[in-house]
Design an enzyme around this catalytic site. Structure first.
Site: not given
Length: 269
Positions: A2-3
DNA sequence: CTCGCCACCTGGGGGC
DNA sequence: TGCCCCCAGGTGGCGA
């Protein structure tokens, strides 16, 4: 995973499946996440989800009288499943909405599930967050102003969520490559022109990643969980020793703030 | 304030 | 096969 791009695509996938629906049950299998899952989270049944918002890498589930705050940490993922789907190892949390279940999986448990009844942006974890990179707030003048006080390398500046949110280790390297800037450059030594180039590079890289993640991440949120295609688009990240796709030089890796940075020694000055 | 570093946690991969 | 070390998409909190 997750970015910002994956969190945003997750949000887009979840929002239509959650908005307007009533929470029928909550299951907390493992409360020991980054912070203990508060008791209030176990008592959300009966509330209607109004919207799913994002601030930086936080997902905010608006429940009317409060917000469920979700963070995926380094290894978290969210999926919509049918009720009764057997929970596997590291499936720590379920939000049941009638005939659908939102399930959080997070092997490393760096993620978070929190609840706040107060104005969500005043929450201690959100109150001091920096500007949204895809908003107009990030423009050449603003980036120039923000960088002035910081002697730290620009790579580390980009990853500091108190200045700009959402740019993680992959997209910091990718943005600097696109902008032609050496990751070791002190932030306050960038000219206004280079700040302009960098601001545009960040937006371009994040938008492209959202588009690329879109199709695969819709599946990711909906059912399967396979990786997106963003990986094959990387120009420098995890390409140490491979050839630069622009100039043919060998991509190098260095460690900054205990995180790997990747760059092309010829394209980035 | 900024900075440099450690911490939290599990799992995968490579070397021996 | 086992062990040990390194690495991994984040970020709060510490002391200097």
């Amino acid at each position: 995973m997750p970015e910002l791009p994956e969190v945003e695509v997750t949000r887009r996938g979840l929002a239509p499946q959650l908005a307007g629906r009533v929470i029928s049950a909550v299951e907390v299998r493992e409360p020991r996440l980054r912070w203990p899952v508060p008791q209030a989270v176990r008592k959300l049944a009966g509330r209607t989800v109004r919207a799913v918002l994002r601030r930086g890498k936080y997902l905010l589930v608006d429940c009317g009288d409060g917000h469920l705050i979700l963070h995926l940490g380094m290894s978290g993922s969210l999926r919509m499943l049918a009720p009764g789907t057997p929970a596997q190892k590291h499936d720590h949390f379920d939000l049941v909405l009638g005939d659908r279940v939102l399930r959080l999986r997070d092997p490393r448990r760096f993620g978070a599930v929190l609840w706040t009844k107060d104005a969500v942006h005043a929450h201690p974890l959100l109150a001091n967050l920096g500007i949204e990179p895809l908003s107009r707030a990030l423009d050449p003048a603003r980036l120039y102003a923000l960088t002035r006080k910081h002697r730290a390398p620009i790579k580390q500046f980009l990853m500091d969520g108190r200045r700009i949110v959402g740019v993680g280790n992959i997209y910091a390297s990718e943005s600097l490559f696109r902008a032609g800037i050496d990751p070791r450059t002190p932030a306050n030594r960038l000219s206004l022109a280079r700040c302009a180039r960098l601001a545009k590079a960040i937006k371009d890289i994040l938008r492209a990643a959202i588009r690329a993640g879109g199709s695969s991440l819709r599946d990711y949120v909906g059912a399967n969980g396979e990786h997106g295609e963003a990986q094959s688009r990387h120009r420098v990240y995890e390409r140490e020793g491979q050839l630069c796709r622009s100039c043919g030089a060998k991509i190098r890796r260095l460690v900054q703030g205990q995180r790997s940075s990747y760059y092309c020694p010829r394209c980035q000055k």
